[in-house]
Structures are given as C-alpha cells and as structure tokens.
Write an enzyme that holds these catalytic residues in place. Structure first.
Site, PDB file in Angstrom:
ATOM      1  N   ASP A 138      -2.542   3.459   3.776  1.00 19.31           N
ATOM      2  CA  ASP A 138      -1.394   2.549   3.754  1.00 19.31           C
ATOM      3  C   ASP A 138      -0.256   3.248   4.506  1.00 19.31           C
ATOM      4  O   ASP A 138      -0.364   4.405   4.923  1.00 19.31           O
ATOM      5  CB  ASP A 138      -1.008   2.159   2.325  1.00 19.31           C
ATOM      6  CG  ASP A 138      -0.217   0.844   2.310  1.00 19.31           C
ATOM      7  OD1 ASP A 138       0.287   0.430   3.388  1.00 19.31           O
ATOM      8  OD2 ASP A 138      -0.085   0.221   1.246  1.00 19.31           O
TER       9      ASP A 138
HETATM   10  C1  BGC Z   1       1.953  -2.261   2.338  1.00 18.29           C
HETATM   11  C2  BGC Z   1       0.658  -2.840   2.863  1.00 18.29           C
HETATM   12  C3  BGC Z   1       0.839  -3.347   4.260  1.00 18.29           C
HETATM   13  C4  BGC Z   1       1.360  -2.229   5.110  1.00 18.29           C
HETATM   14  C5  BGC Z   1       1.521  -2.618   6.546  1.00 18.29           C
HETATM   15  C6  BGC Z   1       2.592  -1.300   3.309  1.00 18.29           C
HETATM   16  O1  BGC Z   1       3.874  -0.956   2.927  1.00 18.29           O
HETATM   17  O2  BGC Z   1       1.700  -1.618   1.116  1.00 18.29           O
HETATM   18  O3  BGC Z   1       0.226  -3.863   2.025  1.00 18.29           O
HETATM   19  O4  BGC Z   1      -0.378  -3.844   4.733  1.00 18.29           O
HETATM   20  O5  BGC Z   1       2.615  -1.813   4.618  1.00 18.29           O
HETATM   21  O6  BGC Z   1       2.545  -3.510   6.733  1.00 18.29           O
END
Ligand code: BGC
Length: 734
Positions: A266
C-alpha cells in the site's frame, strides 16, 4: 513476447525499476497528482534520477486519456527495451460516472448488478488509459467507527466473497487483452478492517482461526476468480506488519493459495515498517518487503534507493528480484501492452462513454436498489399532491459521491432538489444548517410550518468517512440532530433521507422521524434515485450488509457472533450475571440483512427434505406479499450448528435470493444445502462438517425466527466432499 529473453536483456537497474511505482507528475508536469499518503519527504528519498526515471515500471493515479497517451509516448521514447508503463488507479465504484459507494452497492444483494457496475467502470477507466484498478476492497468490517467501512461490502464472510468475485469478473472479463478490461488488485491483505478501536491504520490482532475463517476467504475468492494483483495492508497481524509478513505473503498467499500474480505494497507501507518498529532504516524496510514477497513498492523509495546495493552485497538474492519482475512483465504481456502500449486509450470514446446515458441509467438504478428503508410509519411513498418542505444540508449538497469517487466531479451529481425540480414537484425550501456548522434552524421551522410533510436530507460530509476518517461519535453532527428535534415539535410527519458512509447511531433520528431512508452516498444520480423511491416510482428493496449499532459502545458488533456461556435467555440464572450491557441492548438497532419495502412480506411453511444419501437438503419457504404493491424481497437463509468441537456462530448466512412477488400473492422459494456449507476448521486443522443437528432459518433479515432442524448423519471431510463434487462434475461433462 518472450519474458525470459526480455529478463535476460535487462540490467539490474532496469529490473529494480519495474518494481517501483511513482506519480504521473514525474513524467508529466501538467498533471496534479492524487495523493493519499506522504509524498514530500518521499520525493527527496525516492532515489529518482533523470536516467532511472524512464526505467520505472508503473504509475499511480492516471485518470485521463490524453494524459495517459502523453506519458506513455514520452516514456517509450526513452525506455531502452521498450517496456511500457503500467497505469494504475483507484477505480472503486466508478471512474467518471460514480455509482453508490461499495457498502451501498452491497445492500443491493445483487451480484449481476455489482458485476455490471465493475464492467462499466472498467470501460470508462480503460478508455482513459488505465490498466489496473486498486479494487475490490474486500476487507471484512464489524466496526462502524472505521471510516473505510464505506469501501467494504460489510460484515459477512460469505457475501463479501461473492461480491469479490463479481467485482473481479466485471473488471477483468475472461479476456484481459480486451482493450476495455482492467486487471483487478484485491486489497488490503490482510484483515485491515479489524483495526483496534476502529482507528485507521491501527493494530490488528486475532486468532488464526478468526483470520482464516472470517477475514481471509474473500481475498481467496477474488484470487480464485482471477484477480491478477493483491495489495498488502498497512496494519500488523499478530505483531508483524502485513507488508513484511512471510506468513501472509509467502505461506498463505503463495504456498497455500498458489497465487502467481503481482503483489504491491500500500502507499508507502514499506517505509512504514520503520514506524511499526520492525525496521531501523528505509534500506532494512525494503529488504523486509522484498524478502516477504512484495513485488511493487508503491511510493516509498525503498527499492529504488537500496535494492541495487543490497543485491550487490548479497543481502538480497537476485532471484527474489527476478521473480517479482517476471510476474510484472507477465501482467504487462497478458494485458496486451507489448503489442499495443496504448491499449484502450481513446480520447473520443472517453468523451462518449464517460457519463453516457447508459452508465447514468445504471448508476440511478443501482442507487435505487442500494437505498435501505429503515423505518416507514405509513408515510412513504409520498403523493405529488402533498405539500413538501424540503430541508437540510443534503437537499442541495453535491457531496453525494463519497470519499473514493475516482474522477467523478461533484458538480455533475444530481441533488435531491435538482431531481424534485426536474419532476416539477412543488416544495418550499430551507437549508436548515450546513453539515456541521452551528446555525439556527429558525428559518427551517418557518418553512416547515407551511408544509404537510417535512422532507429532511441529513448526513455526514464525505470527509467524515473514508480513509483516515475514523470517528468515535457515530451520530449525525450535533446541529443536524438539534434541528431534527426542533422540527419534530411541529408534529408534522418527517421523512428523513440519510447520506453517509458508515452505520450510524440513529436512535434519535428514528425517534423523531416517521420514515427513514438510508441513501448512503448514492453517486452521480443520487437525487433522481431518491426522488423515484420517495414517490413510489421505485420500491425500496435494499438490505443492510452491516449491523447498525444501537450505540457506539457496542462496537465491534456482528450478527454472526458466537454464543456466550451466559446468554440473557439462560434459564434460572440471576439476570445480573448474564452477558449484557447495563445501559443498552445487546442487539443492533438494525440488524444485518434488515430493510423494509412499501409492502410487507410474510414467511411460512418452511420445509426441509433430504435428498437420497448425499447429505443434500432441499429447503423451501412460502413468501407472501401481504400488501398492495408488487415488489422484490431478498429472501435470506441462515444456518446454525448448535453443538460442535468449537463454539460456532449463532447463525451464518448461507444463501439468499432476490425474488419478485406480486401484490397479494405468494411464491415458493427454494434453497439447497450441502455439507460444504456446514464445515468449519477443527482444532486439529481439519475442515469438516460434524454429524449431528443443524438449524436452518429463513426470513427477511438476520433476526428472523422461522426455523427447522435437520440432521447430518455422518461427518463429511472437506477432501472427501471436494473429490465427490469433482467426480460428479467429470461424470456429467463426459
Ligand atoms: C489506500 C489504498 C489505495 C492507495 C492508492 C492508500 O492510501 O490505502 O486503498 O489503493 O492509497 O491510492
């Protein structure tokens, strides 16, 4: 494209580049990045140089065809081996046309509509140049304080898995080379939805049984449906951050589940290993990430800065890098990017398809199906002749797309007021208050006095839920509750429509309203869907897939709880010493599965009949539409295993059916139970269904009481059952 020969031609730096994900602005100064995590520091630490810029593998946050085209063209001019970039983004419930938030979509209990939503989202996003969506989010959630509950499909393990499959099928189709498909990245692996105290990014700690029985199955179902990527979660599980967990990423994901797709961290979650206290430096964090099996480093800079040296010094094996690069190249190949790096990008199609009539119509229909009628004391549907006072911040708010609205634009959303105007409904209007600013409701009181019915649109601003949107107070903002209480003193019927991303504590809303419609964040077509429901052009049919607690203090709450040794119903016990709260009921205010219609359905004649010796039962129940309107009902089937080797849930959803029943008539609904539905993991690790008694419940929500008992005569082991099923399917295909 021969991946092995490509790998052989790649330098170490080029290989490492493939493992790095970066923002579009690195290639395109015209872009303003969508950012959900730390960036400023990151750019300093990212290890980006003029040379390696054109060796990186993927970009996060592309949202438009011209932009995708510019970036890919520019990149390919410089990339030595002509390996195209992968474009990824969060297409969670629509790209430009925004459908209801996932928790709302889940309330439809309609797999084919969910798949259609994903299909249309993919068509729109692929035309804008996207290849991968960070969806589905399949985290199981039982805690409404967690803001990301709106991104989930709720609290039930089986239903979440069914939805996970539908999302994947819709995005990917069965042919990833199609220029209108997207590869699905299931997230957040694992158990992100169980954050302690409902606080985002917080610790997760649970037994392995709980993890495997409730939290993991939906990720597995997404993978079995073909999801090509999986994203690690921010949280720890059993003390180890998921992004560094060899147990999750190697043992479970690769060994047990045989997942051969791409793993991605993530946002900056590799770097966050430092904050978690399991790495002393960015280099060590990267080492842990790659060793655990994270292929792509999203936005932390760890791989780009440190992997080369770590490989040269034999701290990290080149085999780990090769494995990861191979998987990424295979994904690029399977998406057809080597044949056509501009796959899907189509500015003309983008113009035609974004917000097309077909997509908007779907968005409206899905919004209608995902609203849940929580209360109705004979006031809905409204008649056009009734004089309405339209009041409340959400009467005119365009903040109805939810906090993860892709490229959706609020100004393109239809408000409740827009829809009433479009339908030529006469009303008097007052805003009452903004979402949470304290202003007085005097004007609204005056306006309300002129009407027969008060139509009140209340809710949470979208920033109050979503990522990092945890709250300890899950009531409506104070000013709205006060306004409602004042309006209630007028003694006129009040219809409250709610816009929010989480289950709320609605005690006072229910007390002061004659009808309550939970609209969630309904998306682009919000107002039209609500107008149609309020005036009976559509009939509410949505049902909750998450419990609405009576009080925040009950959280986490779940319908599939285990029994306690001292239930309140225990005979002969001193009531003081039973499992309960002294100041609140144990039950949810609105249970899982709950939702009303404009008609009433009754259930009777539940019967069960075992088929031959196969441990298969056919159940049937008679569903009667007692009202005067034809409508759809979601018939739900739950099973309880009252005596087992470990304590089992009081009931668990095993199936459902959306059925249409004409007014005044009835319909027999059938359900087939087989031994696989009765299995669970035993203390010795074996998965089987124990011989003995089971109870089947049928009804319109998880609190239904109509039940029948049935008996499994012999214990059935999972392997035995799976073999039997395989034998049968081979013999029928022969
Ligand atoms: C979130 C994810 C997301 C990623 C990319 C993160 O902060 O937890 O769910 O896919 O950002 O935007």
């Amino acid at each position: 494209m021969n991946i092995e020969s490509l790998l052989e031609q790649m330098t170490l730096q080029e290989k490492i580049g493939q493992l790095v994900q970066i923002l579009p602005s690195v290639y395109d100064p015209q872009t303003s990045d969508t950012v959900t995590g730390p960036v400023a520091q990151l750019m300093e630490e990212s290890g980006l140089t003029e040379e390696n810029r054109f060796e990186l593998g993927s970009v996060i946050g592309i949202n438009q065809a011209e932009q995708a085209l510019r970036i890919q063209q520019n990149y390919l001019k410089h990339n030595r081996l002509g390996i195209p970039l992968l474009f990824m983004a969060d297409i969670v419930h629509g790209h430009r046309t925004i459908y209801p938030v996932p928790l709302a979509l889940a309330s439809m209990w309609d797999i084919s509509e969910m798949e259609l939503m994903a299909r249309q989202s993919a068509i729109e996003a692929a035309a804008s140049g996207l290849h991968v969506t960070f969806s589905p989010m399949v985290d199981l959630v039982r805690d409404a304080r967690w803001g990301r509950v709106m991104e989930s499909t709720g609290e039930d393990v089986w239903l979440n898995g069914e939805y996970a499959k539908a999302f994947v099928r819709g995005y990917q189709t069965d042919d990833l080379t199609r220029s209108d498909s997207l590869a699905a990245c299931v997230k957040h692996f694992a158990a992100y939805g169980a954050a302690e105290g409902g606080r985002d990014y917080n610790t997760v700690d649970m037994s392995d049984r709980e993890l495997r029985e409730f939290y993991l199955p939906a990720y597995l179902k997404a993978i079995e449906a073909g999801a090509r990527l999986i994203m690690t979660s921010f949280n720890v599980v059993d003390g180890v951050p998921a992004t560094a967990s060899t147990y999750l990423l190697r043992q479970i994901l690769r060994n047990e589940w045989q997942f051969d797709g791409v793993t991605i961290s993530d946002w900056s979650s590799i770097k966050e290993l430092i904050q978690h206290g399991v790495a002393g430096s960015l280099a060590e964090a990267g080492e842990k990430g790659i060793k655990a099996g994270v292929d792509i480093d999203m936005m932390s800079g760890a791989y780009l800065n440190h992997l080369e040296q770590q490989i040269e010094e034999h701290v990290v094996s080149i085999d780990l890098v090769d494995e990861a690069v191979r998987r990424i190249l295979i994904l690029k190949r399977d998406l057809g990017l080597f044949e056509n790096p501009y796959r899907g990008i189509d500015p003309e199609l983008e113009k035609r398809i974004h917000l097309s009539k077909e997509h908007r119509d779907t968005a409206r229909r899905l919004a209608e199906k995902s609203c849940v009628l929580l209360k109705n004391d004979h006031i809905l549907p409204l008649a056009e002749s009734q004089r309405i006072a339209l009041i409340g911040p959400f009467a005119t708010s365009t903040d109805v797309l939810g906090p993860w609205a892709g490229s959706g634009k609020q100004e393109e959303a239809i408000t409740v007021r827009d829809a009433l105007d479009e339908a030529n409904i006469e009303y008097v209007f007052a805003e009452g208050s903004t979402v949470d600013a304290e202003i007085d409701w005097d004007q609204a009181m005056e306006v309300a006095k002129q009407a027969e019915v008060i139509l009140l649109a209340l809710g949470e601003a979208s920033w109050m839920s979503g990522e990092a949107g945890s709250r300890t107070d899950i009531r409506l903002p104070k000013t709205q509750r006060e306004g409602l209480a004042r309006l209630a003193t007028l003694g006129k019927p009040i219809v409250t429509v709610l816009f929010n991303g989480r289950p709320l504590d609605l005690r006072d809303v229910v007390e002061h309203s004659d009808a309550v419609l939970e609209a969630w964040y309904p998306g682009t077509e919000a107002g039209r869907a609500i107008h149609r429901l309020l005036y009976g052009h559509a009939i509410p049919s949505g049902k909750l897939t998450i419990s609405f607690p009576y009080h925040v203090g009950q959280l986490p709450i779940r319908y599939d709880a285990l029994p306690t040794g001292r239930p309140m119903t225990i005979e002969g016990a001193d009531p003081r010493y039973t499992s309960k709260y002294l100041d609140a009921p144990n039950e949810a205010l609105f249970p899982f599965g709950y939702g009303l219609s404009y008609t009433h359905f009754s259930y009777s004649q539940l019967t069960l009949c075992e088929q031959s010796k196969e441990s298969i039962w056919e159940a049937s129940v008679l569903v009667t539409n007692e009202g005067t309107l034809d409508a759809e009902e979601i018939v739900q089937w739950y099973v309880q295993d009252p005596v087992a080797d470990v304590s089992r849930p009081l009931r668990q959803l095993k199936g459902y059916e959306r059925v249409f029943v004409k007014a005044g008539s009835n319909r027999e609904v059938t359900f087939r139970i087989d031994a696989s539905m009765l299995m669970y993991q035993h203390p010795d690790g074996s998965v089987k269904a124990d011989a003995g008694e089971f109870i089947l419940y049928a009804g319109s929500d998880s609190a239904c009481t109509l039940h029948e008992t049935f008996w499994l005569k012999q214990t059935v082991e999972k392997e035995q059952f799976d073999e039997h099923i395989n034998d049968r399917s081979t013999s029928t295909t022969r």
